[in-house]
Design a protein around this motif. Structure first.
Motif, short mmCIF file in Angstrom:
data_model
loop_
_atom_site.label_atom_id
_atom_site.label_comp_id
_atom_site.label_asym_id
_atom_site.label_seq_id
_atom_site.Cartn_x
_atom_site.Cartn_y
_atom_site.Cartn_z
N VAL A 1 -4.27 -0.15 -2.17
CA VAL A 1 -3.51 0.79 -1.35
C VAL A 1 -4.40 1.79 -0.62
N LEU B 1 0.29 0.60 3.78
CA LEU B 1 1.52 0.78 3.01
C LEU B 1 2.58 1.50 3.85
N ALA C 1 3.47 -1.44 -5.02
CA ALA C 1 2.13 -1.10 -4.55
C ALA C 1 1.22 -0.81 -5.74
#
Length: 247
Positions: free
Chosen positions: A88, A94, A109
Motif C-alpha cells: 500500500v 489505493l 489492503a
C-alpha cells in the motif's frame, strides 16, 4: 551489429534508474503525458496525496500518477467492486481504486508498515472513501492462506493489485489465482523493474534493483507460461502485467 566498449557502457548506463517511474526514453514526452492527460484530470485528493508522498524519503515506492489514472479507469471499465491490494505504501494506488469502485465496494489492503499508510489516511478519509478499505498490517501470505482455506472466498475478487516484495510475487500468484474470479484481473506492478530485465549482466544497477531482478524475471516467465490466464504487459509506470483469469 557488433558494439564497442563505449557503446556497451552507454547502453548499460541507460538501465540505471531515472527520476520518474516511466520507461519512456524522453523525459519531455513523459512530462507532456502528465501535463496534458494526467494532471488536468487528477482528483484533488490524489494530487494532495501525491504531493505529500513526494516528500517521503522512500517516494520512489509510490505508484506513478499516470499508472494511478490507468488503474482508476481500468477498474471502472471492468465494474470492479470487491478488490485487493498487496503493498500500500502511502495509499496513492489505493485511493485511485477507492475512488473508482462503487460506494459499497471493498478493498482488502495489506502492508507491513502502517506508519506509511497513516500518512495518507487523513487524505483518504477526507475524500470520503475510507469506509471501503479494510487495512491489515503485516505480511500478506498468512492472510491469503486463510482466505484460500475458505472456499467461499474462491473466485470472489474482481481485481487484485500487487505492488509489494518482488521475491514473493510467485508465492502470491499461487494463492491469488484461486481468489480472483474467472474473468477478473490481477495486476502485477514493476514487471519491467527499472528496465533491468534487459540489462546486460555487468550493468551498473543499484543493489536492490539487481537483487530483485531475478525474481521479476522468474515471475514474467511463469506468467507467460500459465494456461489459466491471459496476460498483457504494459510499459506504464515501471511496467504492469495484467492477468485475466480464464479458468
Amino acid at each position: 551489429m557488433a558494439t564497442n566498449g563505449a557503446d556497451q557502457q552507454n547502453q548499460a548506463g541507460r538501465h540505471q534508474e531515472v527520476g520518474h517511474k516511466s520507461l519512456l526514453q524522453s523525459d519531455a514526452l513523459y512530462q507532456y503525458i502528465l501535463e496534458t492527460s494526467v494532471y488536468p484530470r487528477e482528483p484533488e485528493s490524489m494530487k494532495e496525496l501525491r504531493e505529500v508522498t513526494a516528500k517521503h524519503p522512500w517516494n520512489i515506492m509510490t505508484t506513478s500518477a499516470d499508472e494511478g489514472q490507468f488503474l482508476n479507469m481500468l477498474l471502472k471499465l471492468i465494474n470492479a467492486k470487491n478488490t485487493m491490494e498487496i503493498g500500500v505504501f502511502t495509499g496513492y494506488s489505493l485511493l485511485a481504486t477507492a475512488l473508482a469502485i462503487p460506494d459499497d465496494g471493498k478493498i482488502l489492503a495489506m502492508d507491513i508498515n502502517r506508519e506509511n499508510y497513516d500518512l495518507g489516511r487523513p487524505i483518504i478519509e477526507k475524500a470520503g472513501v475510507a469506509h471501503k478499505i479494510d487495512f491489515r498490517e503485516g505480511p500478506a501470505l498468512p492472510v491469503l492462506d486463510q482466505l484460500v482455506e475458505d472456499e467461499k472466498n474462491h473466485g470472489s475478487y474482481d481485481f487484485i493489485f500487487v505492488d509489494a516484495d518482488k521475491d514473493n510475487y510467485i508465492n502470491y500468484h499461487k494463492r491469488l489465482i484461486d481468489l480472483v474470479k474467472v474473468g477478473g484481473l490481477i495486476g502485477y506492478d514493476n514487471t519491467l523493474w527499472n528496465g533491468s530485465v534487459v540489462a546486460p549482466p555487468d550493468a551498473p544497477l543499484r543493489k536492490y534493483v539487481r537483487y530483485y531482478r531475478d525474481f521479476v524475471l522468474e515471475l514474467n516467465k511463469a506468467l507467460a507460461a500459465d494456461p489459466r490466464i491471459e496476460i498483457c504487459m504494459l510499459p506504464v509506470g515501471d511496467g504492469i502485467t495484467l492477468c485475466r483469469r480464464i479458468k
